[in-house]
Enzyme design. Structure first.
Site, PDB file in Angstrom:
ATOM      1  N   ARG A   1      -8.721  -0.905   8.067  1.00 47.28           N
ATOM      2  CA  ARG A   1      -9.545   0.293   7.867  1.00 47.28           C
ATOM      3  C   ARG A   1      -9.713   1.078   9.153  1.00 47.28           C
ATOM      4  O   ARG A   1     -10.809   1.562   9.447  1.00 47.28           O
ATOM      5  CB  ARG A   1     -10.913  -0.111   7.311  1.00 47.28           C
ATOM      6  CG  ARG A   1     -10.900  -0.272   5.802  1.00 47.28           C
ATOM      7  CD  ARG A   1     -12.204  -0.825   5.290  1.00 47.28           C
ATOM      8  NE  ARG A   1     -12.589  -0.204   4.034  1.00 47.28           N
ATOM      9  CZ  ARG A   1     -13.347  -0.773   3.116  1.00 47.28           C
ATOM     10  NH1 ARG A   1     -13.805  -2.001   3.303  1.00 47.28           N
ATOM     11  NH2 ARG A   1     -13.656  -0.139   1.999  1.00 47.28           N
ATOM     12  N   CYS A   2      -8.629   1.200   9.922  1.00 45.42           N
ATOM     13  CA  CYS A   2      -8.781   1.783  11.244  1.00 45.42           C
ATOM     14  C   CYS A   2      -8.532   3.275  11.287  1.00 45.42           C
ATOM     15  O   CYS A   2      -8.772   3.898  12.312  1.00 45.42           O
ATOM     16  CB  CYS A   2      -7.846   1.095  12.241  1.00 45.42           C
ATOM     17  SG  CYS A   2      -6.120   1.540  12.028  1.00 45.42           S
TER      18      CYS A   2
ATOM     19  N   GLU B   1     -12.723   4.299   4.870  1.00 48.73           N
ATOM     20  CA  GLU B   1     -12.774   3.555   6.125  1.00 48.73           C
ATOM     21  C   GLU B   1     -13.986   3.867   6.972  1.00 48.73           C
ATOM     22  O   GLU B   1     -14.216   3.216   7.998  1.00 48.73           O
ATOM     23  CB  GLU B   1     -11.511   3.849   6.944  1.00 48.73           C
ATOM     24  CG  GLU B   1     -10.257   3.364   6.245  1.00 48.73           C
ATOM     25  CD  GLU B   1      -9.014   3.954   6.856  1.00 48.73           C
ATOM     26  OE1 GLU B   1      -8.103   3.178   7.187  1.00 48.73           O
ATOM     27  OE2 GLU B   1      -8.945   5.178   6.991  1.00 48.73           O
TER      28      GLU B   1
ATOM     29  N   GLN C   1       0.792  -1.223   0.000  1.00 51.37           N
ATOM     30  CA  GLN C   1       0.000   0.000   0.000  1.00 51.37           C
ATOM     31  C   GLN C   1       0.828   1.278   0.000  1.00 51.37           C
ATOM     32  O   GLN C   1       0.262   2.377  -0.106  1.00 51.37           O
ATOM     33  CB  GLN C   1      -0.958  -0.002   1.201  1.00 51.37           C
ATOM     34  CG  GLN C   1      -1.937  -1.169   1.139  1.00 51.37           C
ATOM     35  CD  GLN C   1      -2.853  -1.265   2.333  1.00 51.37           C
ATOM     36  OE1 GLN C   1      -2.963  -2.295   2.976  1.00 51.37           O
ATOM     37  NE2 GLN C   1      -3.525  -0.180   2.654  1.00 51.37           N
TER      38      GLN C   1
END
Lengths: 809, 163, 313
Positions: A389-390, A761, A243
């Protein structure tokens, strides 16, 4: 539904390029923002995606990792002779071998170190111990069974709360000066004294111990790499879905002692990231070392159990929280958090924020006082924590505050939405400085909450619930209102490993008037090849069909920090808007020369500059491009060509928010929870492509179903991971997900070039507390149960129902 | 041992180890990369292909077991002249894919569902969700996959109606 | 009872192999195809216990990929599908061939007509549609996973297994005795399951109840109930629970209590209580033992209620 004009296309119209750029002609493509089908679909629907395991290079060999069966043990001896004797094995690498290359340990994103291969001892279950290189993948796995390792088992720390006990075994005895299992000392935000005063004056206080259990992002594609070191040229090509390719390249340059320009990372297509593909993993370093040693490309692809047990997990936050109210309004929040980071600290967050953005835990409320403190410990479990996705621990923060608001409503005996409405930050209060130091730039929370209530028919639901509960059925209604802070971030405050969190963009408009924009963001499915073309289209009036988005190759893209934390649109999107405007300004100067007038006499309508007051006299962007490259007089001070680059430094984060309502039915005999409805109203500002935005929300909601109802990474007392496969780490199927009901409000971000906020997110932040609140709402009204921790699977729900809910570990 | 099969209408024949899994035969020997794998325990459905017209998990089938059979993978959905199958178009129209990794298995399963259903335009939500419940998707949240399959069914009924 | 730390994994693990090796491919093995049932048995004999029968492969191959099962030789009986995939009535019995796929049992009108609705219900929640295309009744029963849905169904239906051995010798084994323990059956090293037979009773009603953590998962608990009701009286009963013991739990005490009685909610509640008391669940990742015990009772009661409602229609 189907219309006759959209007949299935023929593939010769869509050309799939090996590097992942898809140049497709999308029918009805808007010239700018709007619903647009995706260009990248072209290759995926034909099975022509190019993922890491699809890479084939001449002479390529295969790596496999031998892993520890123990969570904590000394390594007494390793005998690789039988494996080396296997006819298909080229090499077996152990820590000793890496030491000679200076690669036995590697730096982590949080300034700790992590063993690439365990040398002295193993510190978590399935930790990497040896790397086998063989001529085919099956033989590599066969060879693993031939390696003999002798271990001396040590007691393991599995419970974070026991990690700092005086008699706890020392996990990181490799670190000079480390005398305990503290990974990160206490970090605080807010004003403790003020907070204490607020609590002292409160009418009602709710206290809860909340565990956000360990879970795992588990993208459908596992992690892997093909490392190809060319001994003659000294060029290292890395095929790896990650990523943050530029940041990874910088790390490898440091670790391998190679200049950055000798390392090229090609991400190609990535089968999902969700934060799992942010860290640098030992397998990657082994593949690189293997390639250096073997003089051939080495492919290493982990299997699913390796992915679940050893790669970056998420959450594992033990939060002791107190929320108080006065006069019917929420006034104060105190949270004390113990974070479990695993055996090495590889959490990924900006340097100055060791607890990530957890201190956004005051949420959407106008509080008089707040204080939070977070400290982290080492345990004998896999490293990680910031993932899935925090938004850098905002999932934990939102879970905390939204559970607490419901808990407080319970203690106050008021409706949970009513309490929220009374306590929200009001529109006129923006920009709003929170008690823990955030400045939210914009919002109208009441409007969004009301829309969710309407869509859900909240009052109707509560009436239905009353009847059902009276009838012995258990129906629960859950509410969550979240505010996130995404799009890291301003370079003065936010860096990762000393790299400022800004993103670059380069735009070239060709003589033909078609364009290519190169970005540093890295799609793992977010649709960048379409949406970033749409940004350029919106600014310049070129059709997105004529704009190629280049990404995934560090040789061809500008520097940037990658895609996670919902930062692509806020940061890279900002960069692309800014660079497009630079090109537009250049175009204006050219147009002035072409039209024999002054730049200030020109006005813009999408696609052309024209003379103010004489709109027939204008120049299209295509004609300007042709002119700019042609043998023509140039404007004063400008060079030929029509291109620009930019590095965007966001002035602040963006603050998307949303109101979620969910409905569950719980079987009183078995504890099984069925999610009946989920209403999600999101506000992410201006939307580039509503279709893509909605898709992101759907995906996040499904992940929330998993987290709330079934996902759990757990361990036995010896530290063995008990959820090492999809038989035991359960992900939701289509049957567990209802038809998502999505609405929107649109409050543009005042500082973002296109008014957009991130959204990737949001849904994964809002849905776990929403569904958990629904379960507890049902249990409370039916049985007086005030709390349980996730996952709300049948056994745990039943235990809670019968008064046996387990306290947070 | 020699293992031969027809994949997307083409004959393949390779000398392989008996233990070779069908998914690896497809990916390595037949060099068709559109079929992926995602787990170790036959739970994710990423590897689904059609064998004699029915979806099977190719990671849980030996190549030897497919000897003499007909396999259709995602690459075989489009016609020889390149026209996309309506199921592929449906996934594109309805945004039924993000990262694309589960998409081949989902499309192949959707194709099978429409083919075997007596009345595809009347498929219930539950029927579609049940049919794809052997496949996991982490990106889409499933709604749009369901819509994609419906789009394909409606398109075909429409086309049949007009012909 | 600490739910956040679980103490027993779900599948059988051999000692130190537990979780050591992250595997994804089978160990080397040989492979052959059977040309007939007797040929398959002959091969089993010749290979002296080092061979396994391969049918659908959806129980065996996953175990091989994890290297928990490492047969030296696989005998593929898929070529025998034409002779071993059938569902037919013979006299007063339904006979199902060992290679009958789960999908076929799910879609069988004959099974639905004869045994409403237990097969349809159990098959609908067994694994997922794709697995059901390949998995077979023979493979599932021979895997003998304690949580396997179909095991409860066949015991409740008082099924009888037909085992063929060398020289064509056949013996019948009641399903009750077929499952000997977790992953252990009465099938000898040189025998093969060829058929399962079920007696047809008049006034039949049956049901299968299952609780699982997620669609397609193994049961946390499942209950299978079969009733034959004539003249308002239960003439015969079959009650079995899956996933609450080392093998399928046959609740004989409940069956005895039901026979001769008129169906009633009270009666079924009592039968459920017996199921709860007589089963033998253990703690694992799906849930603790006391929870499973409770659910066995709940599901047995529900299954009996619905079976009775069907029988009385």
């Amino acid at each position: 539904m189907a219309t006759t004009e959209t007949a299935p296309g023929k593939h010769p119209d869509w050309v799939a390029h090996a590097t992942g750029d898809a140049f497709g002609k999308i029918t009805d493509a808007p010239v700018g923002f709007g619903h647009m089908k995706r260009k990248e679909d072209a290759r995926f629907i034909r099975g022509l995606g190019n993922y890491t395991d699809d890479v084939r290079l001449p002479g390529m060999v295969h790596g496999a990792l031998l892993r520890s069966p123990y969570a904590h043990a000394k390594i007494v001896s390793i005998d690789t002779s039988a494996a080396l004797a296997h006819p298909k094995v080229a090499a077996v690498v152990i820590a000793k071998d890496l030491e000679t290359l200076g690669l036995a340990w590697m730096p982590t994103i949080s300034y700790d170190t992590q063993a690439v291969l365990a040398g002295d001892k193993v510190r978590f279950h399935l930790q990497e111990v040896a790397f086998v290189i063989a001529t085919d993948a099956y033989a590599a796995q066969d060879a693993l069974q031939l390696i003999e390792v002798e271990y001396d088992v040590l007691p393991a720390i599995v419970n974070a709360r026991k990690a700092l006990d005086p008699d706890a075994p020392l996990i990181r005895d490799d670190k000079v000066g480390q005398t305990d299992n503290l990974a990160s000392p206490e970090w605080e935000a807010g004003d403790k004294a003020q907070c204490d005063r607020v609590f002292a004056e409160a009418d009602t206080v709710a206290v809860r111990d909340l565990l956000y259990p360990r879970c795992h992002p588990s993208p459908m594609e596992t992690c892997g790499m093909v490392a190809d070191m060319n001994p003659e040229t000294g060029q290292l090509n890395i095929y790896n879905g990650n990523q943050a390719p530029h940041a990874h390249r910088t790390v490898y340059a440091q670790v391998a002692g190679l200049p950055e320009q000798n390392i090229r990372i090609l991400c190609n297509d990535i089968g999902g990231g969700f934060g799992n593909k942010v860290p640098v993993y030992p397998g990657y370093v082994c593949a690189i070392a293997g390639s250096i040693v073997a003089g051939a490309p080495v492919k290493w692809i982990e299997d699913r159990s390796e992915n679940l047990v050893t790669t970056g997990f998420a959450r594992d936050y033990n939060m002791h929280a107190e929320l108080c109210s006065k006069g019917g309004k929420i006034t104060g929040l105190r949270v004390n958090t113990l974070a479990d980071h695993g055996a090495f600290d590889s959490t990924a967050q900006p340097t100055k924020f060791p607890a990530g953005f957890f201190h956004i835990v005051t949420g959407s409320y106008d509080l008089d006082g707040a204080h939070c403190a977070v400290k982290a410990v080492y345990t004998n479990k896999a490293p990680g924590g910031v993932a899935y996705r925090c938004s850098f621990r905002i999932t934990e923060a939102i879970y905390c505050i939204e559970r607490m608001v419901d808990a407080l409503a319970m203690e106050m005996n008021v409706d949970p939405i009513e309490l929220r409405m009374k306590s929200f930050i009001r529109p006129e209060q923006f920009p709003y400085e929170t008690a823990t130091g955030w400045t939210y730039d914009s919002g109208d929370y009441h409007k969004t909450m009301k829309l969710a209530m309407e869509m859900a028919d909240y009052e109707g639901l509560r009436r239905e619930q009353e009847e059902k509960i009276a009838n012995g059925e258990i129906m629960g209604i859950g509410v969550t209102f979240f505010t996130e802070g995404v799009g890291a971030g301003p370079r003065r405050h936010m860096d990762i490993l000393g790299l400022a969190m800004n993103d670059g963009a380069e735009l070239r408009v060709h003589p033909s008037g078609k364009a290519v924009v190169s970005i540093s963001a890295q799609s793992q499915g977010q649709g960048h090849e379409t949406t970033f073309a749409q940004i350029v289209a919106e600014e310049l009036g070129i059709s997105p069909n004529e704009i190629m988005v280049r990404h995934g190759d560090t040789d061809k893209t500008p520097y940037g920090l990658g895609t996670y934390g919902s930062r692509s649109t806020p940061v890279s999107g900002g960069a692309v808007a800014v660079v497009s405007r630079k090109v537009r300004d250049k175009a204006r100067a050219f147009a002035a020369v072409m039209l024999e007038t002054r730049p200030e006499d020109l006005a813009w309508e999408k696609g052309r500059w024209y003379v103010k007051g004489d709109p027939e006299r204008g120049a299209s962007i295509e004609s300007i491009a042709e002119y700019a490259y042609g043998p023509n007089p140039l404007p004063e001070g400008l060079e030929g060509g029509l291109d620009a680059n930019a590095v965007y430094d966001p002035p602040n984060l963006t603050y998307p928010y949303g109101a979620y309502i969910s409905v569950v039915d719980i079987d009183p005999g078995t504890g099984k929870v069925t999610l009946r409805r989920f209403i999600a109203v999101d506000d992410c500002g201006v939307k580039i492509n509503p279709m893509v935005v909605e898709g992101q929300i759907h995906g996040g909601l499904a992940e929330g179903v998993g987290i709330a109802l079934m996902e759990l990474i757990s361990f036995d007392e010896q530290g063995n991971c008990l959820n090492a496969s999809f038989m035991d780490y359960l992900l939701p199927t289509a049957l567990e997900c209802p038809e998502w009901e999505c609405g929107e409000t649109v409050t543009p971000c005042p500082h973002h070039p296109i008014g957009a906020k991130g959204v990737g997110e949001s849904a994964c932040n809002g849905s776990p507390p929403c569904i958990t609140n629904a379960v507890i709402d049902g249990l409370y009204r039916a049985k007086g149960i005030k709390h349980m921790d996730m996952p709300c699977n049948p056994a745990r729900v039943w235990a809670a129902m019968t008064g046996n809910a387990q306290p947070a570990q | 041992m020699l293992v031969s099969m027809t994949i997307n209408g083409q004959e393949h024949s390779h000398d392989v180890e008996p233990r070779l899994l069908l998914v690896h035969y497809i990916r390595e020997n037949a060099e068709l990369h559109g079929t992926h794998w995602g787990c170790d325990t036959s739970n994710c459905g990423i590897c689904v292909v059609l064998m004699d017209g029915e979806p099977i998990k190719s990671c849980t089938t030996l190549a030897a077991m497919a000897d003499g059979h007909e396999i259709i993978t995602v690459e075989g959905l489009e016609a020889a002249d390149g026209t996309l199958d309506p199921i592929q178009q449906g996934f594109h129209e309805m945004h039924g894919l993000h990262c694309g990794f589960c998409t081949p298995g989902m499309m192949v399963t959707g194709r099978w569902l429409i083919d075997k259903h007596p009345n595809p335009t009347q498929m219930t939500d539950h029927e579609i969700r049940d049919a794809i419940s052997g496949g996991l998707c982490r990106c889409t949240g499933y709604n749009n996959i369901v819509k994609a399959i419906r789009w394909a069914a409606a398109y075909e009924a429409d086309a049949a109606g007009r012909s | 009872m600490d739910l956040s730390v679980h103490t027993q994994p779900q599948y059988p693990l051999g000692g130190e192999e537990r979780h050591t090796l992250a595997m994804q491919t089978p160990a080397p093995c040989e492979y052959s195809r059977a040309t007939s049932v007797d040929d398959a048995i002959g091969q089993l004999e010749a290979l002296n216990g080092n061979a396994r029968i391969l049918a659908g492969g959806h129980s065996l191959i996953p175990m091989m990929k994890l290297r928990l099962a490492n047969p030296g030789h696989l005998i593929d009986i898929n070529p025998l599908e034409p002779e071993l995939n059938y569902i037919r009535q013979e006299g007063n019995e339904i006979r199902i061939g060992a290679m009958t796929r789960h999908r076929d049992m799910l879609e069988s009108d004959l099974l639905e007509r004869t045994f409403p609705h237990i097969f349809a219900e159990a098959e609908a929640v067994l694994a997922d549609p794709v697995v059901r295309n390949r998995g077979t009744i023979g493979g599932s029963l021979c895997q003998s996973d304690p949580a396997e849905d179909l095991s409860g169904v066949v015991v409740a239906l008082k099924g009888v297994a037909v085992l063929r051995g060398p020289g064509g010798a056949e013996r019948l084994v009641e399903m009750d005795e077929f499952h000997v323990g977790p992953y252990m059956t009465a099938v000898g090293d040189t025998e093969m399951l060829t058929e399962v037979r079920f007696p047809i009773q008049p006034g039949h009603g049956s049901a299968h109840e299952k609780v699982e953590r997620r669609a397609g998962d193994f049961a946390i608990v499942a209950a299978s109930a079969v009733l034959s009701i004539q003249g308002g009286v239960i003439k015969s009963a079959g009650v079995a629970c899956s996933a609450v013991g080392p093998t399928t739990m046959h609740i004989e005490r409940a069956e005895k209590a039901l026979v001769g009685q008129a169906p009633s909610e009270q009666l079924f509640a009592e039968a459920g209580k017996m199921a709860s008391e007589d089963c033998s669940p253990s703690n694992d990742g799906r849930g603790p033992a006391d929870y499973k015990r409770h659910v066995a009772g709940v599901l047995t009661t529900r299954a009996l209620s619905r079976a009775a409602a069907t029988a009385l229609r």
